[in-house]
Design an enzyme around this catalytic site. Structure first.
Site, short mmCIF file in Angstrom:
data_model
loop_
_atom_site.label_atom_id
_atom_site.label_comp_id
_atom_site.label_asym_id
_atom_site.label_seq_id
_atom_site.Cartn_x
_atom_site.Cartn_y
_atom_site.Cartn_z
N GLU A 78 -4.95 20.83 14.72
CA GLU A 78 -6.10 19.93 14.49
C GLU A 78 -6.98 20.42 13.34
O GLU A 78 -8.20 20.60 13.46
CB GLU A 78 -6.90 19.74 15.78
N GLU A 99 0.44 15.98 21.00
CA GLU A 99 -0.51 15.99 22.11
C GLU A 99 -0.88 14.56 22.44
O GLU A 99 -1.21 13.78 21.55
CB GLU A 99 -1.81 16.72 21.77
#
Length: 472
Positions: A165, A366
């Site tokens: 991320e 995810e």
């Protein structure tokens, strides 16, 4: 779905392992994180000394993944377990041994390892002494860390993720980038410097991995949340476009083009920000763009963005949009207990949008929902989680089968319960319930939830059977 589609799940080891300072591990930024509570129900924060004790139960947990039929499993190598201080001359061999044993056990079980190289686990020493990725010396330490890990695992790990991320580094700088904003630095300056420095860190990792293992597949990763205009007003459409460029597209634009995009250069110049990006660094970033194999992202929710009618200055307006804290809600969607809105078809939109923009294979690494759950008579009936996954898997199948998106795999979040990014045990994500409470570790026993058997069926049917008809 294609035959080699990678069904599985993912977790962050720093949030699951425990094994606090065991076998030479050092403190990291997640261990020392001072949590700002999320909005929503009353939190139950934990320290990281035990978490859900994945460090001592990883074979048992992988056995459960194999029972579910996982094709792939994404985990992270905890940086401070390999380089306890971060600037160590030599890596911690016990840490390398641990992850090699994990990879060997996954391969023995027929599960493809997908490895993240930094995931909320920068050594705390690099934060305290160097201020993390705001200091380019830390990029050198990171490249050295990557070299140690990849050298040990080369030939055993095909899929690598350079940075978890990466786009969230300017927003949660202490956790994601190991950096505190200096008192004399604006939020916009922090955003600019971390965007450039983390792009260089990603590129350095690509160079190291490909040099050591030319057959490895390397992906960059963002935490993707598409922003829709709150209304059809042109002001809101412009605001959403700006937010998506800066929040979602910027890292991928740099990774795939090998240069800073014009909209970012304009952002920097309008604010008179002096970014440090020398010719050698530019060449590393350019070279890495030609070696990138796929793009990965997490997806939990979408967002909405509006303009600020009371702000006339355009620089001030853009900064307000970029760092908007209003918590705007989409009236069309419900949310979990923490206010995360559920927009399953937003996953399809994201896949279409990212594939059309970059023309590279995509990988969902995810996707999941946090739920406040209780174990009753050894069981957890998590039908809310099953419903969430039913809708999101249907959405990704439409993107692949109807819209023509090239998708490598789908990794749910998560195989087992662990602490959330806010060190929260009340917010559970796993297919397997781990028996511990906030202030009582209990017995840490593993209990498959109803969703465990549902996802087992989904994988076995290659995503065709999504019915919630499990006899549990």
């Amino acid at each position: 779905m294609k035959k080699d589609f990678l069904w599985g799940a993912a977790l962050s080891n720093v949030q699951a392992e425990g094994g606090y300072l065991e076998d030479g591990k050092g403190l990291n930024v997640y261990d020392t994180l001072v949590v700002t509570p999320e909005k929503g129900i009353v939190p139950m924060f934990c320290d990281t000394k035990v978490a859900t004790d994945h460090y001592h139960h990883y074979k048992e947990d992988i056995d459960l993944m194999a029972e579910m039929g996982f094709k792939a499993y994404r985990f992270s190598v905890v940086w401070s377990r390999i380089h306890p201080q971060g600037d160590d001359e030599v890596p911690n061999q016990k840490g390398l041994d641990y992850y090699e044993d994990m990879v060997d056990y996954l391969l023995e079980k027929g599960i493809e390892p997908v490895v993240s190289l930094v995931h909320f686990d920068m050594p705390d020493h690099l934060l305290r002494k160097y201020n993390g990725f705001l200091n380019k010396q830390v990029i050198d330490f990171y490249a050295k860390h990557v070299e140690a890990v990849v050298s040990r695992l080369q030939g055993k790990v095909k899929y690598w993720l350079t940075y978890n991320e990466i786009n969230l580094a300017p927003y949660q700088s202490d956790l994601v980038a190991g950096a505190y904003r200096p008192d004399d630095m604006s939020l916009a300056e922090l955003f600019a410097h971390l965007s450039v420095n983390t792009a260089i860190a990603h590129a350095r990792a690509v160079e190291v991995i490909k040099r050591i293992d030319a057959k490895a597949w390397i992906g960059g990763m963002i935490g993707h949340a598409p922003f829709y205009p709150l209304t059809c007003r042109s002001e809101d459409i412009i605001a959403a476009d700006f937010k998506n460029k800066m929040h979602n597209y910027l890292p991928f634009d740099i990774m795939t083009s090998g240069q800073l995009p014009e909209y970012f250069i304009n952002f920097v110049e309008k604010r008179n920000i002096d970014i440090l990006f020398n010719e050698d660094e530019k060449q590393v970033v350019k070279d890495a763009s030609e070696k990138l194999d796929y793009l990965a992202f997490s997806y939990y929710r979408s967002g909405v963005q509006s303009s600020f009618d009371d702000i006339e200055d355009l620089i001030e307006l853009e900064d307000a949009i970029l760092f908007d804290q209003r918590g705007l809600k989409n009236p069309h969607y419900t949310a979990n207990e923490w206010g995360w809105q559920i927009d399953a078809e937003g996953l399809r939109y994201s896949l279409i949008d990212l594939y059309d923009r970059y023309h590279k294979p995509l990988f969902i690494v995810e996707n999941g929902i946090g739920i406040d759950e209780k174990l009753v008579d050894g069981k957890v009936y998590d039908d809310e989680r099953i419903s969430y996954y039913q809708k999101h898997i249907t959405s990704l199948k439409r993107a692949v089968e109807h819209d023509g998106v090239d998708l490598l795999g789908y990794l749910a979040w998560s195989p087992i319960d662990f602490l959330s990014s806010h060190k929260e045990i009340r917010k559970r994500y796993g297919f397997v319930y781990i028996n511990r409470d906030f202030d009582d570790l209990l017995d840490l026993k593993r209990y498959p939830k109803k969703s465990f058997y549902w996802y087992q069926k989904v994988i076995k049917s290659d995503g065709e059977d999504l019915e919630n008809n499990i006899d549990y």
